[in-house]
Design an enzyme around this catalytic site. Sequence first.
Site, PDB file in Angstrom:
ATOM      1  N   ARG A  96     -10.194  -3.524  -3.972  1.00  0.00           N
ATOM      2  CA  ARG A  96     -11.585  -3.902  -3.687  1.00  0.00           C
ATOM      3  C   ARG A  96     -12.499  -3.761  -4.897  1.00  0.00           C
ATOM      4  O   ARG A  96     -13.629  -4.261  -4.852  1.00  0.00           O
ATOM      5  CB  ARG A  96     -12.115  -3.097  -2.491  1.00  0.00           C
ATOM      6  CG  ARG A  96     -11.534  -3.582  -1.189  1.00  0.00           C
ATOM      7  CD  ARG A  96     -12.133  -2.885   0.011  1.00  0.00           C
ATOM      8  NE  ARG A  96     -11.556  -3.456   1.228  1.00  0.00           N
ATOM      9  CZ  ARG A  96     -11.518  -2.828   2.397  1.00  0.00           C
ATOM     10  NH1 ARG A  96     -12.027  -1.613   2.525  1.00  0.00           N
ATOM     11  NH2 ARG A  96     -10.982  -3.416   3.453  1.00  0.00           N
ATOM     12  N   ASP A 100     -15.468   2.236   3.338  1.00  0.00           N
ATOM     13  CA  ASP A 100     -15.238   0.853   3.793  1.00  0.00           C
ATOM     14  C   ASP A 100     -16.468  -0.039   3.607  1.00  0.00           C
ATOM     15  O   ASP A 100     -16.382  -1.260   3.765  1.00  0.00           O
ATOM     16  CB  ASP A 100     -14.818   0.839   5.266  1.00  0.00           C
ATOM     17  CG  ASP A 100     -13.446   1.492   5.464  1.00  0.00           C
ATOM     18  OD1 ASP A 100     -12.669   1.558   4.491  1.00  0.00           O
ATOM     19  OD2 ASP A 100     -13.162   1.937   6.589  1.00  0.00           O
ATOM     20  N   SER A 137      -8.584  11.624   2.418  1.00  0.00           N
ATOM     21  CA  SER A 137      -8.149  10.521   3.273  1.00  0.00           C
ATOM     22  C   SER A 137      -7.977  10.996   4.707  1.00  0.00           C
ATOM     23  O   SER A 137      -7.169  11.880   4.991  1.00  0.00           O
ATOM     24  CB  SER A 137      -6.825   9.943   2.754  1.00  0.00           C
ATOM     25  OG  SER A 137      -6.190   9.209   3.780  1.00  0.00           O
ATOM     26  N   ARG A 155       0.831  -1.223   0.000  1.00  0.00           N
ATOM     27  CA  ARG A 155       0.000   0.000   0.000  1.00  0.00           C
ATOM     28  C   ARG A 155       0.861   1.267   0.000  1.00  0.00           C
ATOM     29  O   ARG A 155       1.918   1.322   0.609  1.00  0.00           O
ATOM     30  CB  ARG A 155      -0.965  -0.049   1.201  1.00  0.00           C
ATOM     31  CG  ARG A 155      -1.913  -1.227   1.071  1.00  0.00           C
ATOM     32  CD  ARG A 155      -2.873  -1.327   2.216  1.00  0.00           C
ATOM     33  NE  ARG A 155      -3.816  -0.227   2.259  1.00  0.00           N
ATOM     34  CZ  ARG A 155      -4.677  -0.025   3.246  1.00  0.00           C
ATOM     35  NH1 ARG A 155      -4.705  -0.852   4.282  1.00  0.00           N
ATOM     36  NH2 ARG A 155      -5.505   0.991   3.206  1.00  0.00           N
ATOM     37  N   LYS A 181      -6.853  -0.329  -1.008  1.00  0.00           N
ATOM     38  CA  LYS A 181      -7.252  -0.769   0.340  1.00  0.00           C
ATOM     39  C   LYS A 181      -6.579  -2.131   0.640  1.00  0.00           C
ATOM     40  O   LYS A 181      -5.640  -2.518  -0.045  1.00  0.00           O
ATOM     41  CB  LYS A 181      -8.776  -0.833   0.437  1.00  0.00           C
ATOM     42  CG  LYS A 181      -9.442   0.540   0.336  1.00  0.00           C
ATOM     43  CD  LYS A 181      -9.131   1.391   1.537  1.00  0.00           C
ATOM     44  CE  LYS A 181      -9.763   2.759   1.454  1.00  0.00           C
ATOM     45  NZ  LYS A 181      -9.287   3.659   2.519  1.00  0.00           N
TER      46      LYS A 181
HETATM   47  C1  S3P Z   1      -9.540   5.239   8.221  1.00  0.00           C
HETATM   48  C2  S3P Z   1      -9.744   5.973   7.100  1.00  0.00           C
HETATM   49  C3  S3P Z   1     -10.101   5.387   5.811  1.00  0.00           C
HETATM   50  C4  S3P Z   1     -10.663   3.980   5.967  1.00  0.00           C
HETATM   51  C5  S3P Z   1      -9.839   3.146   6.896  1.00  0.00           C
HETATM   52  C6  S3P Z   1      -9.758   3.784   8.264  1.00  0.00           C
HETATM   53  C7  S3P Z   1      -9.095   5.936   9.440  1.00  0.00           C
HETATM   54  O1  S3P Z   1      -8.949   5.326   5.000  1.00  0.00           O
HETATM   55  O2  S3P Z   1     -10.751   3.345   4.705  1.00  0.00           O
HETATM   56  O3  S3P Z   1     -10.415   1.851   7.043  1.00  0.00           O
HETATM   57  O4  S3P Z   1      -9.187   5.362  10.528  1.00  0.00           O
HETATM   58  O5  S3P Z   1      -8.648   7.081   9.322  1.00  0.00           O
HETATM   59  P1  S3P Z   1      -8.464   6.637   4.190  1.00  0.00           P
HETATM   60  O6  S3P Z   1      -8.362   7.703   5.169  1.00  0.00           O
HETATM   61  O7  S3P Z   1      -7.137   6.295   3.615  1.00  0.00           O
HETATM   62  O8  S3P Z   1      -9.506   6.831   3.142  1.00  0.00           O
END
Ligand code: S3P
Length: 433
Positions: A348, A317, A170, A124, A344
Amino acid sequence: MADLKVKKVKDFSAELTVPGDKSISHRALLFAALSNGPCEITGFLASEDCLATMQALAAMGVEIENLGAGGTHIRVHGNRGDFQDPGKPIDCGNSGTTMRLLAGILATKPFEVTLTGDESLSKRPMNRVAIPLERMGARIKGQGDRCTPPLKILGKEKLKAIHYDSPVASAQVKSAILLAGLAAEGKTSVSEPNPSRDHTERMLNYLLVKNIREGKTVSIWGGQTPESRDIQIPGDISSAAFWIVAAAARKGARLMIHQVGLNPTRIGILNVMTRMGAKITERIDNSGCEPMGSVEVVGNGLVATEIGGAEIPTLIDEIPVLAVAAALAEGKTVIKDAQELRVKESDRISTVAENLRRMGVTVDEFADGMEITGGATLKGAEIHSLGDHRIAMAFAIAGLFAEGETLIKGVECIETSYPGFIRELEQLQAMSR
Ligand code: S3P
């Protein structure tokens, strides 16, 4: 590799709670450790992902007590972020949140640490946090152009405050920058193309750290220490999502979920399921650090919808299980603007498309999403989770609607976010047959 067999059920009715929110559990640990004293945390998610964050803090000398309730009640002894050099690499397991948020904190520490991850996390991209943190003065080295793990971080106690225009919506990127901003001189701000989940900002407010949101920009002032306070973590709406879809897609089904998080930046799933025809009632009972309450779902059969734009970060998610809902709905559902799904725990878009096709569903895949033709009877099939917890659980729900047996290969990954999911599923199946 552990497998799970799922059979079709005739009806569905349930009243339940789900384990603590994963995103909030990571933040509760990290902010409590940065705070100036003990913080009791209730409703903590004792899953593999959050335990990776806990072990990382313990390796850096943060004292954490298990107060019982299956490890969901803990006390973190905040030491104002006076972390020790762990002296060895920190294993973040499967958890992107652990690696990216820790990177923000480690950028402010004057020692070198290597963050490693499992096979999925090692693929990732970490450049999304490395670029802004390097601009603030940290030195970060990953592998190749996308800066994949292992990630070597050499921090600096006094970082430079920056403004960063994030190319992606994000919360992990935003949070890494805000965490680093806590140790920078002056005001650090970050803008995102669409608002992502705001748990970090809420926790900062709750622990009395000054930050502001102006439109799509969040700013923080360096030199502040979070005030230690007790934190109650609500159930995870992303875990509740599996049961919400199971109920919404079945006429006459009824589901009641209690003590679940109802943060507006996370409830896209409820809006989409309502648009698709479910009757959903939410009630907020309590707002501490985060709003929480109950959700009632009455199933009414589903119709297709379009999901895209600013809605995507509010349900990112949940897209695997929403794709299952789309397969069960009348008409063609389009999911777009969701290219983030490609990076992810698995890609996905392709894992969902491939597994839906195995169940007899017509799916057209695009770079940023897919079109799913719903309404055909699902066929039981062999499903490959590819080590991705949300894929394993989404297709277990699909199995509840499929003719014949569905075999999910590789279900141990469910432990990363939802310990107890399989037990809950088996109970529901036993009751509904
Ligand atoms: C999260 C943010 C999301 C999500 C991940 C948890 C977090 O990712 O998909 O499961 O706890 O900040 P991104 O911020 O990269 O979109």
